[in-house]
Design an enzyme around this catalytic site. Structure first.
Site, PDB file in Angstrom:
ATOM      1  N   HIS A   1       0.817  -1.222   0.000  1.00 61.97           N
ATOM      2  CA  HIS A   1       0.000   0.000   0.000  1.00 61.97           C
ATOM      3  C   HIS A   1       0.849   1.270   0.000  1.00 61.97           C
ATOM      4  O   HIS A   1       0.348   2.349  -0.310  1.00 61.97           O
ATOM      5  CB  HIS A   1      -0.969   0.006   1.183  1.00 61.97           C
ATOM      6  CG  HIS A   1      -2.195  -0.824   0.936  1.00 61.97           C
ATOM      7  ND1 HIS A   1      -3.299  -0.353   0.249  1.00 61.97           N
ATOM      8  CD2 HIS A   1      -2.489  -2.099   1.269  1.00 61.97           C
ATOM      9  CE1 HIS A   1      -4.221  -1.295   0.182  1.00 61.97           C
ATOM     10  NE2 HIS A   1      -3.753  -2.375   0.796  1.00 61.97           N
TER      11      HIS A   1
ATOM     12  N   ASP B   1      -7.734  -1.858  -1.747  1.00 61.32           N
ATOM     13  CA  ASP B   1      -8.724  -2.714  -1.092  1.00 61.32           C
ATOM     14  C   ASP B   1     -10.073  -2.287  -1.635  1.00 61.32           C
ATOM     15  O   ASP B   1     -10.442  -1.110  -1.514  1.00 61.32           O
ATOM     16  CB  ASP B   1      -8.675  -2.528   0.428  1.00 61.32           C
ATOM     17  CG  ASP B   1      -7.342  -2.961   1.021  1.00 61.32           C
ATOM     18  OD1 ASP B   1      -6.683  -3.830   0.399  1.00 61.32           O
ATOM     19  OD2 ASP B   1      -6.967  -2.441   2.075  1.00 61.32           O
TER      20      ASP B   1
ATOM     21  N   GLU C   1      -6.799 -12.435   1.300  1.00 62.05           N
ATOM     22  CA  GLU C   1      -7.808 -11.373   1.476  1.00 62.05           C
ATOM     23  C   GLU C   1      -8.627 -11.215   0.192  1.00 62.05           C
ATOM     24  O   GLU C   1      -8.069 -10.832  -0.830  1.00 62.05           O
ATOM     25  CB  GLU C   1      -7.125 -10.028   1.784  1.00 62.05           C
ATOM     26  CG  GLU C   1      -6.289 -10.039   3.044  1.00 62.05           C
ATOM     27  CD  GLU C   1      -5.606  -8.702   3.324  1.00 62.05           C
ATOM     28  OE1 GLU C   1      -5.677  -7.775   2.482  1.00 62.05           O
ATOM     29  OE2 GLU C   1      -4.995  -8.594   4.391  1.00 62.05           O
TER      30      GLU C   1
ATOM     31  N   HIS D   1      -8.162  -7.463  -1.342  1.00 59.55           N
ATOM     32  CA  HIS D   1      -6.873  -6.813  -1.649  1.00 59.55           C
ATOM     33  C   HIS D   1      -6.367  -7.200  -3.049  1.00 59.55           C
ATOM     34  O   HIS D   1      -6.174  -8.379  -3.346  1.00 59.55           O
ATOM     35  CB  HIS D   1      -5.835  -7.193  -0.593  1.00 59.55           C
ATOM     36  CG  HIS D   1      -4.488  -6.581  -0.858  1.00 59.55           C
ATOM     37  ND1 HIS D   1      -3.964  -5.536  -0.110  1.00 59.55           N
ATOM     38  CD2 HIS D   1      -3.551  -6.850  -1.806  1.00 59.55           C
ATOM     39  CE1 HIS D   1      -2.782  -5.206  -0.591  1.00 59.55           C
ATOM     40  NE2 HIS D   1      -2.501  -5.989  -1.622  1.00 59.55           N
TER      41      HIS D   1
HETATM   42  C1  LIG Z   1      -4.853  -4.215   6.327  1.00 58.66           C
HETATM   43  C2  LIG Z   1      -5.385  -4.831   5.052  1.00 58.66           C
HETATM   44  N1  LIG Z   1      -6.471  -4.041   4.558  1.00 58.66           N
HETATM   45  C3  LIG Z   1      -4.293  -4.959   4.017  1.00 58.66           C
HETATM   46  O1  LIG Z   1      -4.173  -4.101   3.165  1.00 58.66           O
HETATM   47  N2  LIG Z   1      -3.482  -6.021   4.105  1.00 58.66           N
HETATM   48  C4  LIG Z   1      -2.375  -6.206   3.220  1.00 58.66           C
HETATM   49  C5  LIG Z   1      -1.726  -7.539   3.450  1.00 58.66           C
HETATM   50  C6  LIG Z   1      -1.339  -5.104   3.377  1.00 58.66           C
HETATM   51  O2  LIG Z   1      -1.142  -4.600   4.490  1.00 58.66           O
HETATM   52  O3  LIG Z   1      -0.680  -4.805   2.362  1.00 58.66           O
HETATM   53 ZN   LIG Z   2      -4.825  -4.106   1.010  1.00 61.22          ZN
END
Ligand SMILES: C[C@@H](N)C(=O)N[C@H](C)C(=O)O
Ligand SMILES: [Zn+2]
Length: 198
Positions: free
Chosen positions: A89, A96, A160, A163
């Site tokens: 991110h 997301d 997830e 994501h």
């Molecule tokens: C925290 C969650 N929404 C997320 O984005 N998880 C992935 C693994 C990340 O932190 O990159």
């Molecule tokens: Zn994410």
């Protein structure tokens, strides 16, 4: 959400933005794409990581250091600004997302966004035909999201359903590309432009 350092706006790389528009246009009538998170500052990534790690540790004191790290990284990437391995991110390439109806209400995906449980794994609703209609609808919603994003070049993080990545290290890994396109990014604020120019 009360997270220190969090920004109100949702930023992504321009290439990611254009592909998200294409995904939204490709969806069946009455459905839209809801973007829940995009670029994150390092401080926010660190807060999420530490918070999840501390929660898992409290609830599972039997886990050793390595097992705790693995369980945490399943749902939050390790905070890193390392150019060759930045948290996804932090690059502006990770998003997301979920699907929503005409009123902007999220569709049922079987688990909530950021629910750190095995049922949030993207394929967790696959392969069990003995379930009810609500379960089948959630499974079909996950499939629709996955295929719409995949058709525009995004890869999905298997742990997830929400994501997706484009151009970052996870994208290069899961898409089997030679290398990532994006490194860590910072917002181009008026202050940072003045610092460069003056
Ligand atoms: C925290 C969650 N929404 C997320 O984005 N998880 C992935 C693994 C990340 O932190 O990159
Ligand atoms: Zn994410």
């Amino acid at each position: 959400m009360g997270i220190p350092g969090a920004v109100d706006e949702c930023y992504v790389r321009e290439g990611v933005y254009r592909r998200l528009l294409a995904v939204a246009r490709s969806l069946p009538e009455g459905l839209s794409l809801l973007v829940l998170d995009g670029w994150r500052p390092w401080r926010v990534q660190q807060y999420l990581f530490e918070t999840l790690q501390a929660t898992i540790q409290t609830n599972h004191p039997e886990l050793d250091e390595q097992a705790l790290l693995v369980r945490t990284r399943e749902f939050v990437a390790q905070p890193s600004t390392e150019p060759t391995a930045p948290s996804p991110h932090l690059t502006g390439g990770a998003v997301d997302v979920t699907l929503c109806d005409v009123d902007g209400l999220p569709l049922d995906m079987g688990t909530l966004f950021d629910e750190a449980v095995p049922a949030s794994h993207a394929d967790a609703l696959e392969g069990d035909p003995g379930q009810d209609d609500a379960w089948r609808r959630a499974r079909d919603n996950r499939r629709l999201l996955y295929h719409a994003m995949h058709a525009e070049g995004f890869t999905n993080l298997p742990s997830e359903w929400w994501h997706f990545d484009l151009g970052d290290q996870l994208w290069a890994h899961y898409g089997e590309y030679a290398s990532a396109r994006y490194g860590p990014a910072e917002l181009d604020t008026i202050e940072s432009r003045w610092r460069r120019q003056l």
